[in-house]
Design an enzyme around this catalytic site. Structure first.
Site, PDB file in Angstrom:
ATOM      1  N   LEU A 190       0.966  -1.300   0.003  1.00 57.02           N
ATOM      2  CA  LEU A 190       0.056  -0.015  -0.092  1.00 57.02           C
ATOM      3  C   LEU A 190       0.757   1.291   0.112  1.00 57.02           C
ATOM      4  O   LEU A 190       1.651   1.593   0.928  1.00 57.02           O
ATOM      5  CB  LEU A 190      -0.899   0.046   1.442  1.00 57.02           C
ATOM      6  CG  LEU A 190      -1.981   1.062   1.289  1.00 57.02           C
ATOM      7  CD1 LEU A 190      -3.013   1.059   0.286  1.00 57.02           C
ATOM      8  CD2 LEU A 190      -2.567   1.044   2.837  1.00 57.02           C
ATOM      9  N   HIS A 199       6.405   1.329  12.833  1.00 55.25           N
ATOM     10  CA  HIS A 199       7.120   2.649  12.006  1.00 55.25           C
ATOM     11  C   HIS A 199       6.084   3.826  12.187  1.00 55.25           C
ATOM     12  O   HIS A 199       4.727   3.663  11.852  1.00 55.25           O
ATOM     13  CB  HIS A 199       7.464   2.379  10.837  1.00 55.25           C
ATOM     14  CG  HIS A 199       8.494   3.278  10.463  1.00 55.25           C
ATOM     15  ND1 HIS A 199       8.246   4.510   9.741  1.00 55.25           N
ATOM     16  CD2 HIS A 199      10.050   3.167  10.221  1.00 55.25           C
ATOM     17  CE1 HIS A 199       9.081   5.274   9.550  1.00 55.25           C
ATOM     18  NE2 HIS A 199      10.299   4.566   9.670  1.00 55.25           N
TER      19      HIS A 199
END
Length: 339
Positions: free
Chosen positions: A126, A230
């Protein structure tokens, strides 16, 4: 108008540019022309294949701005991971031990190398051009995969998972890699992550320790990032959570990023979506509402935000301009979701 469609070979140059601008941590979208060309070829074959069960197929799609033909994002579905090449994760397990002599109970956490997701469907790759991170384009990209899966359930596993990028510092260093992986691979972290990301992961089975790792024996900095996403990946994780994905107690073996999963039939977009017949093609009116929708043809699959009027939950009146772009006519069917 923005639409999601299968990637074409004519998209290759733009995809190379997109991959070059993407963060280095997105290893499933490498800035490698040969790899991307192979991904498109595999996807074209998958969309064109007559199959009745999930295998190693990959469905690679792009977000296109129909106003200028620009490819602004990517997403993918991997129908069955770990079938031809092992798909490894660390499972977080607990071990409780008790000493009667000392009257002490100790609970330890262990990282155990597993391939529990063998055969599961993975959603990934994505990426959205920063200039297009608005107007629900991220949702369109992400959820177009679930609409596709809802239309063709036989092609996908009953278990769907996603592997999130793990936390790294501002210099791209992974505390878990520094504490663990670096001792077993004689290559830098980005190289190991890249090789694994493009599917060449036999080296993991060859070199990673086969015995459990006691988490408490790792440095505090490494312990703290196990299961931590992250910073740049948090929006993607939030979208997954809205669909029903939950942390599975499995993490990436290199950077400790969390793995999340959900049963196919429990995915929110699939559960809430309906199939409707287009009653009329009409000019857009203020009373029309925007819905996420897709076509029902696999080879010509398209998904977009469409303006429509829903009639009795079974029929829709569709905006004329959008219908023309997608090649839809009265009597055609679409799958749509209201929220």
């Amino acid at each position: 108008m923005m639409r999601v469609r299968p990637a074409r070979m004519s998209d290759l140059d733009r995809l190379v540019d997109l991959a070059s601008s993407a963060s280095k941590g997105l290893t499933t979208l490498p800035a490698n022309r040969d790899v991307l060309e192979a991904r498109i070829t595999e996807s074209i074959e998958a969309f064109g294949a007559d199959i009745d069960g999930p295998g190693g197929e990959s469905y690679f799609m792009v977000l296109e701005d129909t106003a200028n033909g620009k490819v602004a994002g990517t997403c993918a579905i991997y129908a069955g991971v770990g079938l031809s090449k092992a798909f490894y994760n660390y499972k977080i397990l607990k071990l409780t031990q008790y000493s009667h002599e000392l009257n002490v109970t100790v609970t330890s956490r262990l990282l155990t190398l597993v391939n529990d997701y063998q055969g599961a469907t993975e959603v990934g790759t994505l990426y959205l051009d920063p200039d297009y991170r608005k107007d629900g384009n991220g949702q369109l990209l992400a959820r177009s995969r679930y609409l596709l899966m809802g239309c063709f359930k036989e092609r996908f596993s009953k278990m769907v998972m996603a592997e999130m990028r793990g936390w790294q510092d501002e210099n791209g260093k992974s505390p878990l890699w520094e504490a663990l992986g670096s001792h077993f691979f004689n290559i830098p972290f980005p190289d190991a992550d890249y090789i694994s990301g493009i599917g060449n992961n036999q080296f993991i089975a060859d070199l990673m320790p086969k015995y459990p790792i006691y988490i408490e024996m790792l440095p505090k900095a490494a312990q703290d990032v196990i299961g931590k996403t992250h910073d740049e990946t948090r929006p993607a994780l939030n979208l997954l959570k809205k669909e029903g994905f939950r942390f599975s107690n499995a993490v990436d073996i290199f950077d400790g990023g969390p793995c999340v999963d959900v049963r196919l039939d429990d995915i929110r977009t699939i559960r809430h979506s309906k199939i409707a017949t287009i009653r009329k093609i009409v000019d857009r009116s203020p009373s029309m509402e925007r819905h996420l929708a897709c076509t029902l043809e696999l080879r010509g699959y398209q998904a977009s935000w469409l303006y429509m009027t829903v009639v009795n939950g079974t029929h829709v009146d569709l905006d004329r301009d959008q219908a023309e772009i997608l090649g839809l006519h009265a009597g055609d069917q679409i799958r749509f979701v209201t929220d």
